[in-house]
Design an enzyme around this catalytic site. Structure first.
Site, mmCIF file in Angstrom:
data_model
loop_
_atom_site.group_PDB
_atom_site.id
_atom_site.type_symbol
_atom_site.label_atom_id
_atom_site.label_comp_id
_atom_site.label_asym_id
_atom_site.label_seq_id
_atom_site.Cartn_x
_atom_site.Cartn_y
_atom_site.Cartn_z
ATOM 1 N N LEU A 27 1.473 -3.721 3.381
ATOM 2 C CA LEU A 27 2.805 -4.061 2.861
ATOM 3 C C LEU A 27 2.774 -3.831 1.360
ATOM 4 O O LEU A 27 1.804 -4.178 0.696
ATOM 5 C CB LEU A 27 3.080 -5.531 3.188
ATOM 6 C CG LEU A 27 4.210 -6.306 2.495
ATOM 7 C CD1 LEU A 27 4.646 -7.479 3.368
ATOM 8 C CD2 LEU A 27 3.852 -6.793 1.108
ATOM 9 N N ASN A 28 3.850 -3.232 0.818
ATOM 10 C CA ASN A 28 4.002 -3.306 -0.646
ATOM 11 C C ASN A 28 5.402 -3.767 -1.016
ATOM 12 O O ASN A 28 5.799 -4.841 -0.532
ATOM 13 C CB ASN A 28 3.439 -2.088 -1.388
ATOM 14 C CG ASN A 28 3.989 -0.746 -1.047
ATOM 15 O OD1 ASN A 28 3.957 -0.323 0.104
ATOM 16 N ND2 ASN A 28 4.491 -0.054 -2.024
ATOM 17 N N ASP A 29 6.117 -3.067 -1.846
ATOM 18 C CA ASP A 29 7.326 -3.615 -2.479
ATOM 19 C C ASP A 29 8.345 -4.253 -1.525
ATOM 20 O O ASP A 29 8.634 -3.699 -0.471
ATOM 21 C CB ASP A 29 8.097 -2.505 -3.198
ATOM 22 C CG ASP A 29 7.218 -1.588 -3.995
ATOM 23 O OD1 ASP A 29 6.036 -1.872 -4.135
ATOM 24 O OD2 ASP A 29 7.745 -0.570 -4.476
ATOM 25 N N ARG B 94 12.239 7.398 -8.978
ATOM 26 C CA ARG B 94 12.404 6.689 -7.699
ATOM 27 C C ARG B 94 12.882 5.247 -7.861
ATOM 28 O O ARG B 94 13.012 4.741 -8.960
ATOM 29 C CB ARG B 94 11.084 6.691 -6.934
ATOM 30 C CG ARG B 94 9.910 6.137 -7.718
ATOM 31 C CD ARG B 94 8.626 6.160 -6.881
ATOM 32 N NE ARG B 94 7.478 5.800 -7.691
ATOM 33 C CZ ARG B 94 6.644 6.676 -8.269
ATOM 34 N NH1 ARG B 94 6.824 7.972 -8.105
ATOM 35 N NH2 ARG B 94 5.646 6.253 -9.012
ATOM 36 N N ASP B 95 13.104 4.604 -6.710
ATOM 37 C CA ASP B 95 13.392 3.170 -6.572
ATOM 38 C C ASP B 95 14.778 2.768 -7.087
ATOM 39 O O ASP B 95 14.912 1.911 -7.965
ATOM 40 C CB ASP B 95 12.317 2.325 -7.288
ATOM 41 C CG ASP B 95 10.894 2.753 -6.969
ATOM 42 O OD1 ASP B 95 10.684 3.337 -5.887
ATOM 43 O OD2 ASP B 95 9.985 2.525 -7.796
HETATM 44 C C1 FRU Z 1 5.688 0.610 -6.304
HETATM 45 C C2 FRU Z 1 5.876 1.946 -5.619
HETATM 46 C C3 FRU Z 1 7.272 2.481 -5.807
HETATM 47 C C4 FRU Z 1 7.433 3.393 -4.622
HETATM 48 C C5 FRU Z 1 6.704 2.645 -3.557
HETATM 49 C C6 FRU Z 1 6.026 3.503 -2.532
HETATM 50 O O1 FRU Z 1 4.674 -0.140 -5.759
HETATM 51 O O2 FRU Z 1 4.914 2.868 -6.082
HETATM 52 O O3 FRU Z 1 7.499 3.105 -7.041
HETATM 53 O O4 FRU Z 1 8.774 3.612 -4.293
HETATM 54 O O5 FRU Z 1 5.740 1.843 -4.212
HETATM 55 O O6 FRU Z 1 5.479 2.726 -1.518
#
Ligand code: FRU
Length: 489
Positions: free
Chosen positions: A45-47, A167-168
């Site tokens: 899991l990340n963001d 991104r994001d």
């Molecule tokens: C931050 C990140 C974002 C990207 C995502 C990919 O942790 O690197 O910039 O969209 O994770 O999983």
């Protein structure tokens, strides 16, 4: 184990049932599984993504690689809750299927409009030479929870002056116009955030860069978020590439905010104060906020960091999300408080009041591996005072106030299995205060510490043995009085 690109970019549907079941078993048997935090059933899991309220429920998605504890082909995993505490089991929200997201459905945000929830995310792609090309993509969720993607990305290219680290998108609406901030890297390899606007969520126009006072502040700003709170403009982002400075910027990457006047959305001018880190602990990154129906600005972060190995990897999973925090402002700083809904988790209560005189003490009923603890200290003449948690034969996690240097200290040197020790095992933060209140949430493998009603927060994963359960209170070099309340969860 080294993961090849072929393994990282496998799709979950292409994996045999037995292999997935075996992975699930390994994960489920891990001693460090959390009990009241959002964590992946398998994989990494990340963001947090798409944090929102829609159709009577909170929605929270997260970046997910299902097949192992590494960054690979990312999905958005979707969770729902009525109270931000009890979440459903969730399911895949957005899967990478189209040409514009061939190498992952990357981070983004959500906004309700006309009875639907719009999901704005980055489609990550790589060509045969492994050159990245990011697309900004839109999907729409209806009241039945069905998610449909737009046939084509809404932003197809990176504007001149920026690299493929673009991104994001974080979405909001002001008047009749939609806006988004996007994390970017200038061609000179410095980080920034750029602004887009749209009349209809489909046609997007590049407005330009947000003009901050930070021209050289790291090489990339990930996960920007802009919101207004109590008449201030707040730009939050996760800069990469800052060097440690005293007690600041100790982790591999940072997360923080600039607070100032509201951004002028025409000129993009932003007048602001200094960059302030959101969390002074070890494991915090890529936070995202939302405005809830009660008018609260809520924040959730990733309790983890990119490019860091974690001890649960051997069991096939990695990382979790932080508890939701409610934001407010005091003395030109954000205050972060755990949401009151968490109190519904409280069961058995213990209370205690005592004076400590140059000693370490344990008390009946004060132990555990999963609980909430509030502890207030009044110092008389001690040099330092605090708490040892998850104490075992050879383990302890230290939370204390160093009165002489006026510093809060979070020390995981002896917490158990080491994690990212090359970035140090102690975090400190100066705090001018006469009274110290620690409000602590302990889960099987994490600690979140809200100091003096949210003036500072320290978050950290700890990998202690399950039997390390004692709690001790201490004062060194003199006397301190404390009052503690603990609830099992
Ligand atoms: C931050 C990140 C974002 C990207 C995502 C990919 O942790 O690197 O910039 O969209 O994770 O999983």
């Amino acid at each position: 184990m080294e993961w090849t690109n072929e393994q990282r970019y496998r799709r979950i549907e292409d994996v045999a049932r037995e292999e997935l079941d075996a992975l699930k078993m390994r994960v489920a048997n891990c001693l460090w599984r959390q009990t009241f935090h959002i964590q992946p059933e398998t994989g990494l899991l990340n963001d947090p993504n798409g944090f929102s309220y829609f159709n009577g429920e909170y929605h929270l998605f997260y970046q997910w690689f299902p097949l192992g504890p590494v960054h690979g082909l990312k999905y958005w995993y979707h969770m729902k809750s009525k109270d931000l505490v009890h979440w459903d089991n969730g399911r895949i929200g957005i899967e990478p299927k189209e040409y514009f997201e061939s190498h992952g459905v990357y981070s983004g945000s959500a906004l309700e409009y006309n009875g639907k929830l719009y999901l704005f995310y980055t489609g990550n792609t790589r060509d045969e030479n492994w050159i990245r090309h990011p697309y900004q993509c839109m999907a729409v969720m209806d009241r039945q929870g069905k998610i449909a993607k737009f046939a084509e990305p809404v932003i197809r290219s990176v504007p001149a002056g920026y690299t493929d680290h673009f991104r994001d998108p974080k979405l909001w609406k002001q008047g009749d116009t939609f806006y988004a901030v996007i994390g970017a890297q200038r061609v000179n390899k410095t980080g920034c955030a750029v602004l887009y606007r749209s009349p209809d969520l489909t046609h997007w126009e590049f407005v330009g860069e947000i003009e901050t006072g930070l021209q050289t502040f790291g090489f990339m700003w990930e996960c920007p978020d802009y919101f207004e709170l109590e008449n201030n403009g707040i730009l939050m982002f996760s800069p990469q590439g800052l060097q440690p400075e005293g007690d600041f910027y100790q982790n591999i990457y940072q997360s923080g905010y600039l607070m100032g006047e509201k951004i002028n959305l025409e000129t993009r001018c932003f007048i602001h104060g200094e960059f302030i880190e959101l969390d002074r602990g070890f494991d915090f990154y890529a936070p995202q906020t939302m405005l809830d129906p009660n008018g609260r600005r809520l924040l959730v972060g990733w309790m983890g960091l990119p490019d860091i190995e974690t001890p649960t990897s051997v069991n096939g999973w990695a990382h979790c999300l932080t508890l939701p925090r409610e934001l407010s402002i005091k003395n030109n700083k954000l205050i972060q408080q755990p949401i009151p809904e968490l109190q519904t988790l409280r069961t058995q209560k213990q209370e205690m009041e005592e004076t400590l005189n140059n000693e370490i003490q344990a008390f009946n009923g004060f132990e555990g591996a999963v609980y909430e603890l509030i502890c207030e200290f009044h110092n008389k003449d001690a040099d330092e005072f605090g708490i040892h948690l998850r104490v075992g034969e050879k383990e302890k996690t230290i939370i204390k106030f160093d009165w002489l240097n006026k510093k809060v200290v979070f020390d995981r040197s002896d917490s158990g299995e080491p994690v990212a020790a090359e970035y140090g095992t102690v975090r400190k933060c100066r705090l001018e205060a006469e009274k110290i209140k620690f409000h602590i949430f302990v889960d099987s493998s994490s600690v979140e510490i809200f100091v003096n009603d949210g003036e500072e927060v320290f978050t950290g994963r700890i990998f202690s043995k399950p039997e390390s359960r004692k709690i001790q209170f201490f004062a060194i070099g003199g006397e301190a009085r404390f009052k503690a309340m603990k609830w099992d969860y």
